[in-house]
Design an enzyme around this catalytic site. Structure first.
Site, PDB file in Angstrom:
ATOM      1  N   ASP A  67      -4.039   3.211  -5.308  1.00  0.00           N
ATOM      2  CA  ASP A  67      -3.666   3.519  -3.926  1.00  0.00           C
ATOM      3  C   ASP A  67      -4.376   4.782  -3.461  1.00  0.00           C
ATOM      4  OD1 ASP A  67      -2.096   5.363  -5.457  1.00  0.00           O
ATOM      5  OD2 ASP A  67      -0.402   3.985  -5.375  1.00  0.00           O
ATOM      6  N   ASP A 136      13.481   3.464  -7.352  1.00  0.00           N
ATOM      7  CA  ASP A 136      13.937   2.288  -6.603  1.00  0.00           C
ATOM      8  C   ASP A 136      13.194   1.025  -7.011  1.00  0.00           C
ATOM      9  OD1 ASP A 136      11.455   2.850  -5.568  1.00  0.00           O
ATOM     10  OD2 ASP A 136      12.123   3.093  -3.486  1.00  0.00           O
ATOM     11  N   HIS A 138       9.820   0.659  -7.140  1.00  0.00           N
ATOM     12  CA  HIS A 138       8.522   0.405  -6.505  1.00  0.00           C
ATOM     13  C   HIS A 138       7.379   0.603  -7.499  1.00  0.00           C
ATOM     14  CE1 HIS A 138       8.375   4.893  -5.659  1.00  0.00           C
ATOM     15  NE2 HIS A 138       7.136   4.661  -6.037  1.00  0.00           N
ATOM     16  N   GLU A 143       7.101  -0.546  -1.662  1.00  0.00           N
ATOM     17  CA  GLU A 143       8.509  -0.162  -1.626  1.00  0.00           C
ATOM     18  C   GLU A 143       9.394  -1.413  -1.685  1.00  0.00           C
ATOM     19  OE1 GLU A 143       9.460   2.813  -1.869  1.00  0.00           O
ATOM     20  OE2 GLU A 143       7.814   4.085  -1.172  1.00  0.00           O
TER      21      GLU A 143
END
Length: 261
Positions: A67, A136, A138, A143
């Site tokens: 990314d 979470d 991800h 996400e």
């Protein structure tokens, strides 16, 4: 997927670095997908130590980015391109000519995303992709509720993520970009081998959901269950919520030594 429980982050880094070294022996020009953040640092440190000792030659390896920030110049010290140059390429003796990443400064960001997907395919695909995991669930910047078929695309950072990342920008959240380009889950799943490293008690719930929960977009990392060769390496703290922890320890302890991860 295979789950390997190790004593600590250092042991996890050494285990994964050995798998990467063996890959480079078999395929010296392997395309390695790398991630930023603190979690993979023990991997890079262990692999660079092997390079320094002469145990492995990484000079022909190719490096692919997971990314990148949108709008941050490539030469900015906190662009992920710059971070990976410092933490991965230079220690491994790999030149920037062997680096692949999306263009976060492109006028047409969507076109840049599609171009990066095409470039990865044109390079023969990623041989081994390193991943971290968020609390979470991800992976990359995918996400919760990201499409499990998603391709490389632009994503908007949550306010909490920008707050967390402000420490890399002199504590000034105004300097943290609002958007990133990230490989999508569908893109990530095309790598031949996925290796996720998770350490610390704060990752325990996410690890349990990834490994033992249903495949669901609410936990993007659970998509690794769909991959034919996915390895999840966790320390004891991150493994603390696994119901099948004893089974995972037993299977790894008794697998053939030649099999690797």
């Amino acid at each position: 997927m295979e789950v390997v429980i190790v004593p600590d982050a250092k042991a996890g880094g050494e285990l994964i670095a050995e798998a990467m070294a063996q890959l480079l022996v078999r395929k010296p020009d392997a395309l390695l997908g790398v991630a930023t953040g603190s979690t993979p640092l023990p991997i890079y440190e262990a692999l660079s130590a092997k390079v320094r000792s002469g145990a492995v030659d990484a000079s022909r390896a190719r490096i692919a980015q997971l990314d990148e920030y949108v709008g941050l110049p490539a030469e900015h010290p906190e662009s992920y391109r710059s971070v990976l140059r410092r933490e991965v390429l230079e220690p491994l003796g790999v030149g920037m000519s062997a680096f692949m990443g999306p263009d976060g400064t492109a006028e047409d960001v969507q076109a840049a995303c599609e171009a990066y997907d095409a470039a990865l395919a044109g390079a023969g695909g990623v041989d081994l992709q390193l991943l971290g995991i968020g609390t979470d669930g991800h992976i990359g910047f995918n996400e919760p509720c990201s499409s499990l078929a998603s391709r490389t695309r632009i994503k908007t950072l949550t306010e909490q993520t920008r707050v967390d990342n402000a420490r890399f920008f002199d504590g000034d959240i105004a300097q943290v970009p609002h958007h990133v380009i990230t490989q999508g889950i569908g893109t990530i799943l095309e790598a031949r081998h996925l290796v996720l490293l998770a350490t610390g008690e704060g990752k325990a719930d996410a690890v349990a959901a990834t490994v033992e929960g249903p495949v669901a977009a609410v936990c993007p990392a659970s998509a690794l269950q769909l991959h034919p060769h996915a390895t999840v390496v966790v320390d004891e703290a991150a493994a603390s919520k696994l119901k099948l922890g004893d089974y995972f320890r037993h299977t790894f302890a008794n697998k053939p030594a030649w099999q690797g991860i």
